[in-house]
Every structure is written in structure tokens, then in C-alpha cells.
Scaffold this motif. Structure first.
Motif, PDB file in Angstrom:
ATOM      1  N   UNK A  16       0.871  -1.167   0.000  1.00 18.96           N
ATOM      2  CA  UNK A  16       0.000   0.000   0.000  1.00 18.96           C
ATOM      3  C   UNK A  16       0.910   1.220   0.000  1.00 18.96           C
ATOM      4  N   UNK A  17       0.636   2.145  -0.888  1.00 22.17           N
ATOM      5  CA  UNK A  17       1.480   3.337  -0.984  1.00 22.17           C
ATOM      6  C   UNK A  17       0.678   4.524  -0.468  1.00 22.17           C
ATOM      7  N   UNK A  18       1.320   5.327   0.331  1.00 23.43           N
ATOM      8  CA  UNK A  18       0.636   6.518   0.829  1.00 23.43           C
ATOM      9  C   UNK A  18       1.410   7.737   0.345  1.00 23.43           C
ATOM     10  N   UNK A  19       0.706   8.621  -0.359  1.00 21.51           N
ATOM     11  CA  UNK A  19       1.356   9.838  -0.849  1.00 21.51           C
ATOM     12  C   UNK A  19       0.878  11.022  -0.026  1.00 21.51           C
ATOM     13  N   UNK A  20       1.806  11.890   0.311  1.00 21.20           N
ATOM     14  CA  UNK A  20       1.405  13.091   1.067  1.00 21.20           C
ATOM     15  C   UNK A  20       1.961  14.347   0.385  1.00 21.20           C
ATOM     16  N   UNK A  21       1.425  15.502   0.806  1.00 19.53           N
ATOM     17  CA  UNK A  21       1.881  16.832   0.358  1.00 19.53           C
ATOM     18  C   UNK A  21       2.076  16.954  -1.148  1.00 19.53           C
ATOM     19  N   UNK A  22       0.973  17.010  -1.837  1.00 16.66           N
ATOM     20  CA  UNK A  22       1.005  17.231  -3.285  1.00 16.66           C
ATOM     21  C   UNK A  22       1.473  18.676  -3.511  1.00 16.66           C
ATOM     22  N   UNK A  23       2.502  18.866  -4.325  1.00 12.94           N
ATOM     23  CA  UNK A  23       3.047  20.215  -4.471  1.00 12.94           C
ATOM     24  C   UNK A  23       1.959  21.209  -4.923  1.00 12.94           C
ATOM     25  N   UNK A  24       2.066  22.429  -4.445  1.00  9.77           N
ATOM     26  CA  UNK A  24       1.136  23.473  -4.871  1.00  9.77           C
ATOM     27  C   UNK A  24      -0.183  23.474  -4.120  1.00  9.77           C
ATOM     28  N   UNK A  25      -0.400  22.505  -3.220  1.00 12.07           N
ATOM     29  CA  UNK A  25      -1.665  22.480  -2.471  1.00 12.07           C
ATOM     30  C   UNK A  25      -1.359  22.385  -0.985  1.00 12.07           C
ATOM     31  N   UNK A  26      -2.396  22.573  -0.183  1.00  9.09           N
ATOM     32  CA  UNK A  26      -2.233  22.359   1.258  1.00  9.09           C
ATOM     33  C   UNK A  26      -2.054  20.852   1.474  1.00  9.09           C
ATOM     34  N   UNK A  27      -1.885  20.439   2.717  1.00 11.50           N
ATOM     35  CA  UNK A  27      -1.644  19.021   3.000  1.00 11.50           C
ATOM     36  C   UNK A  27      -2.683  18.131   2.337  1.00 11.50           C
ATOM     37  N   UNK A  28      -2.200  17.098   1.707  1.00 10.26           N
ATOM     38  CA  UNK A  28      -3.122  16.157   1.070  1.00 10.26           C
ATOM     39  C   UNK A  28      -2.534  14.760   1.219  1.00 10.26           C
ATOM     40  N   UNK A  29      -3.370  13.788   1.418  1.00  7.25           N
ATOM     41  CA  UNK A  29      -2.864  12.417   1.504  1.00  7.25           C
ATOM     42  C   UNK A  29      -3.732  11.526   0.634  1.00  7.25           C
ATOM     43  N   UNK A  30      -3.099  10.545   0.047  1.00 10.03           N
ATOM     44  CA  UNK A  30      -3.832   9.662  -0.842  1.00 10.03           C
ATOM     45  C   UNK A  30      -3.169   8.285  -0.752  1.00 10.03           C
ATOM     46  N   UNK A  31      -3.977   7.226  -0.719  1.00 11.24           N
ATOM     47  CA  UNK A  31      -3.395   5.881  -0.631  1.00 11.24           C
ATOM     48  C   UNK A  31      -3.813   5.065  -1.841  1.00 11.24           C
ATOM     49  N   UNK A  32      -2.900   4.249  -2.339  1.00 10.09           N
ATOM     50  CA  UNK A  32      -3.226   3.399  -3.478  1.00 10.09           C
ATOM     51  C   UNK A  32      -2.381   2.139  -3.418  1.00 10.09           C
ATOM     52  N   UNK A  33      -2.646   1.198  -4.289  1.00  9.89           N
ATOM     53  CA  UNK A  33      -1.851  -0.029  -4.327  1.00  9.89           C
ATOM     54  C   UNK A  33      -0.694   0.149  -5.298  1.00  9.89           C
ATOM     55  N   UNK A  34       0.426  -0.417  -4.892  1.00 14.59           N
ATOM     56  CA  UNK A  34       1.622  -0.382  -5.736  1.00 14.59           C
ATOM     57  C   UNK A  34       1.260  -0.741  -7.187  1.00 14.59           C
ATOM     58  N   UNK A  35       1.709   0.078  -8.095  1.00 12.68           N
ATOM     59  CA  UNK A  35       1.508  -0.255  -9.510  1.00 12.68           C
ATOM     60  C   UNK A  35       0.183   0.225 -10.079  1.00 12.68           C
ATOM     61  N   UNK A  36      -0.625   0.920  -9.298  1.00 16.64           N
ATOM     62  CA  UNK A  36      -1.902   1.409  -9.820  1.00 16.64           C
ATOM     63  C   UNK A  36      -1.616   2.446 -10.914  1.00 16.64           C
ATOM     64  N   UNK A  37      -2.017   2.141 -12.158  1.00 17.82           N
ATOM     65  CA  UNK A  37      -1.626   3.017 -13.279  1.00 17.82           C
ATOM     66  C   UNK A  37      -2.313   4.384 -13.222  1.00 17.82           C
ATOM     67  N   UNK A  38      -3.389   4.515 -12.421  1.00 15.18           N
ATOM     68  CA  UNK A  38      -4.099   5.789 -12.423  1.00 15.18           C
ATOM     69  C   UNK A  38      -3.412   6.843 -11.554  1.00 15.18           C
ATOM     70  N   UNK A  39      -2.353   6.465 -10.877  1.00 19.50           N
ATOM     71  CA  UNK A  39      -1.697   7.422  -9.980  1.00 19.50           C
ATOM     72  C   UNK A  39      -0.313   7.777 -10.504  1.00 19.50           C
TER      73      UNK A  39
END
Ligand code: SAM
Length: 307
Positions: A16-39
Motif C-alpha cells: 500500500x502506498x501513501x502519498x502526502x503533500x502534493x506540491x502546490x496544495x495544502x496538506x493532502x494524503x492519498x493511498x493506493x496499491x503499488x503499480x496502480x496506473x491511475x496514480x
């Protein structure tokens, strides 16, 4: 979780991959499965985690390896089966002799009474499985019956210098009872799960005024590595673990007895593995209480004294 459950069922769980702090925005977190092509991973600062324990049929152990739910069940069966099967058979025979409604009624009445009288002060009810329990020796959280400790220990048996340890203390029901009802010098709870221990801490703090023994310590660690205090005089177990863990804890108690000879009593509720205690040659059984109205074996409490 849905995707992960789907992959796990096919034996191909992913990180499970968790991404945080998308550049240019306030704090953001998103989780997805390794290899998910939509991310597009480049958009996030990425943290990686093993698959979560939850709806998926795989759990990530603290050492990073994966554990299938089925393996878990069979490991536990291996560790606990021998002792437990005999009991279950005996129980079945016994229950046949009693009308069902009687045993059910007795359980409901005692649970209700306990809730009204004691459980309104502390919250220790319920069965709870934590990630820490995914180990073949460990038993999940289930509180002692409210009468277990009384069955194993009379007030007059506790002297002012007595020290009590509950091995696998969970949400602290027995720690609370020991500290509130008896005049111990110290009461200690040893618990593998920090989450359960947090509940225990809050139970004790909320009831500090009611405690006869104010020196209460709640330690989070595996009981197998806990250093037995050489002034411990009472050890309590409500079938918290089996296998090597139980053997090692009992050996450590014996080693403590050799370092500092004294009288130690072990109170063992649901004493399925008493052979381990008796095999040390350092303890003898002094009594066993009935397991309630129908003498339910898992509710029996046995007391062993050092020789
Ligand atoms: C059946 S519950 C008993 C709880 C409590 N002693 C009581 O009587 O209300 C068993 C407890 O042992 C804990 N436990 C299991 N394995 C353990 C270990 N290796 N070290 C410490 N605690 C453990 C579990 O987390 C659980 O809270």
C-alpha cells in the motif's frame, strides 16, 4: 481495501502506498496499491507501507513479513490444540446435562450485574484482536470474569509487602481489581499491545481515588522478555499465551525464585497449560475453584504455590 482483498484472495497482495503533500496544495494524503496506473507517483512525496490488517486476508507483521489469515489460524491451532480439545470435549458433555436456557440466563444475569455495578466505572468489556496478537503463542484480549481474581485470592492472603503482576493485562480489569480490593505494595500489568495498555491507563487514572494500592505500573512489552521483579509474590494469568512464551515466562519466574527465594503464588484462570508450571518441580497446586454454576472449565481458577 476492496482492491487489496481482491489481490490477496489471488495470493498477490501489493504494497500500500501513501502519498502526502502534493506540491502546490495544502496538506493532502492519498493511498493506493503499488503499480496502480491511475496514480502518478511523481506528484506525491511517497511513504510505503505493508498491506494493512483489516478487511484484507493478509496482515503485515511488525517484522515486515506477510502473514496469511489461514496460516495464523493453523499456527494457533497447532500451539493451542492439544490442551484445548480435551476441554472442549468435556464441556460439551457437561452442557448436555444442563438446560440451555439456565446456563444462558446465569451468564446474562452475571454480565448485567457486573455492568451495572463495576463496568460503569471502567471500560474493560469486549473481545479485541490487535495486530500484536498475530503470533502463534498469543491470545487475544478477553477480560477475566469479575469473580476470577476473588476465586483465586482472599484478602487475608495479601500482606503489605506483596507485589502482584498480571501477565497479559489487557484493558486492566484485573490490575484495577487487584489495586482497588487488596492492600498490595505494588500492582503491575504487563501487556503486549500498547493500544490495550492505553485503555488500561485511562481506566486506572479515572479511578485513582478508589485504589487501595496507588503504586500501579503498566508496562508494554512481550511477557517473554519482561524482567520478573525479585519481589513479585503473586503472578496472575488469564490464559494470555501458550507455547514457548508461556514456558519462558514460567522459567523466568523460577529463575527469579532462585535468585531470591520467597513464597510466590501463581493464580491461573483457565489453567489449560498447568503442566508447564508443575513440570518445573518448583510449584504445587494448592486449590482449584469451580468454574461457576456449571463448573465451566475455562472459568476455573487454579492456584499454585512455590515449594
Ligand atoms: C485473555 S486476555 C486477559 C486480559 C486480562 N489479564 C484480564 O484477565 O482481564 C490475554 C491478554 O494477554 C495479552 N498478551 C498476549 N500475548 C502476550 C505477550 N506475549 N506478552 C504480553 N501480553 C500478551 C493480550 O494482548 C491480552 O490482552
Amino acid at each position: 481495501l476492496v482492491l487489496q482483498a481482491w489481490h490477496a484472495a489471488r495470493g498477490t497482495p501489493r504494497d500500500v502506498v501513501i502519498g502526502v503533500t502534493r506540491p502546490g496544495r495544502a496538506f493532502e494524503a492519498h493511498a493506493w496499491l503499488e503499480g496502480d496506473p491511475s496514480v502518478r507517483e511523481g506528484e506525491f512525496e511517497v511513504l510505503r507501507r505493508q498491506p494493512p490488517f483489516g478487511n484484507a486476508s493478509v496482515a503485515a507483521l511488525p517484522n515486515g513479513s506477510l502473514f496469511e489469515a489461514d496460516d495464523f489460524a493453523s499456527h494457533r491451532r497447532e500451539a493451542l490444540d492439544g490442551a484445548v480439545n480435551e476441554w472442549i470435549e468435556e464441556e460439551r458433555r457437561k452442557y448436555k446435562r444442563f438446560p440451555r436456557f439456565l446456563t444462558g440466563l446465569s451468564r446474562t444475569v452475571s454480565t448485567l450485574l457486573a455492568r451495572l455495578v463495576v463496568e460503569r466505572r471502567i471500560s474493560t468489556a469486549g473481545i479485541q484482536l490487535e495486530l500484536d496478537h498475530f503470533h502463534p503463542d498469543r491470545v487475544k484480549y478477553e477480560p477475566s470474569g469479575w469473580r476470577f481474581l476473588r476465586r483465586g485470592l482472599k484478602r487475608r492472603e495479601v500482606t503489605k509487602d506483596a507485589v502482584f503482576v498480571d501477565f497479559g493485562s489487557g484493558k486492566g480489569r484485573v490490575v484495577y481489581e487487584a489495586a482497588a480490593r487488596y492492600s498490595f505494595a505494588r500492582v503491575i500489568g504487563v501487556e503486549i499491545s500498547e493500544r490495550l495498555n492505553e485503555v488500561a491507563r485511562s481506566n486506572i487514572e479515572r479511578n485513582r481515588k478508589r485504589l487501595k494500592c496507588k503504586d500501579v505500573e503498566l508496562v508494554t512489552c512481550d511477557a517473554a522478555v519482561y524482567a520478573i521483579p525479585d519481589d513479585m509474590t503473586f503472578g496472575y494469568f488469564y490464559f494470555p499465551f501458550a507455547g514457548d512464551t508461556f514456558r519462558v515466562v514460567v522459567e523466568n519466574i523460577v529463575a527469579s525464585l532462585e535468585r531470591k527465594p520467597r513464597r510466590v503464588r501463581l493464580i491461573y484462570a483457565s489453567p489449560k497449560l498447568e503442566d508447564v508450571i508443575l513440570a518445573t518441580g518448583r510449584f504445587r497446586r494448592v486449590r482449584t475453584s469451580r468454574g461457576g454454576l456449571v463448573d465451566f472449565l475455562p472459568s476455573r481458577v487454579s492456584v499454585y504455590e512455590s515449594t
